[in-house]
Design a protein around this motif. Structure first.
Motif: not given
Length: 240
Positions: A87, A91, A110-111, A114, A142-143, A145-146, A159, A161
């Protein structure tokens, strides 16, 4: 945002294909970037399907050059011992291409959860079984990436979620949002993939969504146990 040029990563996945169909219904011009073009069965004069290694910036850059917005619904098989790295890698790759090309708008799916600080809002079983043991390293990836996106100054990123994903059809239900935490209080713990796609398309030109890590959901009450069963079935499908 009718008639925009959109580049989609993960277009052959379950959510990606539903997003793709809705984008074409809105008369967007879409380039679907996939590893296996045969997985895209939709035919439309506004659709270009391209085989692309999204980890290769030289392959990715020409597609981004002609896009008004980049969207990613990419997902990866869970890892056991460390955050899923892809991820963040994707990014960063997209970010580098967009910086070189002067492009700004990008939307990632994402979800919920995260941020581990939000896990306390989940049920005991959800937190200690599913989040910790099953998808924890996906969420951690994912986190990362954020956190990378937050360091950029050249991207209008969002993002998105969503709560647990279902295959129900698109609805006209109000999408509830929360930018302060990685979940939405007082809403259902599941949302249809189609409604996630609807929301992603709706915010393409919404400046209020720029540079946001935004959890989404819909009104309703849902069973965490039903969600856990669905997600474990999806996990088994990915692995086996």
């Amino acid at each position: 945002a009718s008639g925009i040029n959109a580049e989609y990563g993960g277009a052959s996945g379950q959510t990606g294909q539903l997003l793709l169909a809705q984008a074409l219904q809105r008369d967007h011009h879409v380039t679907a970037l996939v590893r296996d073009p045969a997985k895209i069965v939709i035919e439309n004069e506004n659709l270009e399907v391209s085989k692309c290694n999204i980890f290769d910036k030289d392959e990715l850059k020409p597609h981004i050059e002609k896009a008004d917005v980049v969207m990613s619904c990419l997902g990866f098989t869970p890892a056991w011992s460390e955050p899923v790295p892809y991820f963040r890698e994707i990014s960063m790759n997209i970010s580098e291409c967009m910086k070189e090309l002067g492009k700004r708008r990008v939307i990632f799916m994402h979800s919920w959860y995260t941020n581990p600080d939000s896990w306390s809002k989940a049920s005991f079983i959800m937190r200690n079984v599913f989040l910790r043991l099953v998808i924890g390293q996906v969420l951690a990836g994912m986190r990362l990436s954020e956190q990378f996106l937050e360091t950029t100054d050249h991207l209008d990123y969002t993002c998105v979620l969503p709560a647990g994903l279902t295959n129900e059809p698109v609805t006209d239900e109000e999408i509830l949002t929360d930018d302060s935490d990685c979940y939405v209080p007082n809403c259902a713990v599941r949302i249809s993939r189609s409604d996630v796609g609807r929301y992603m398309l709706d915010i393409v030109d919404d400046a209020d969504s720029f540079r946001r890590i935004r959890a989404i959901g819909v009104k309703g009450e849902d069973s965490y146990m039903a969600l856990i069963k669905e997600q474990i079935d999806e996990f088994r499908r990915l692995i086996f």
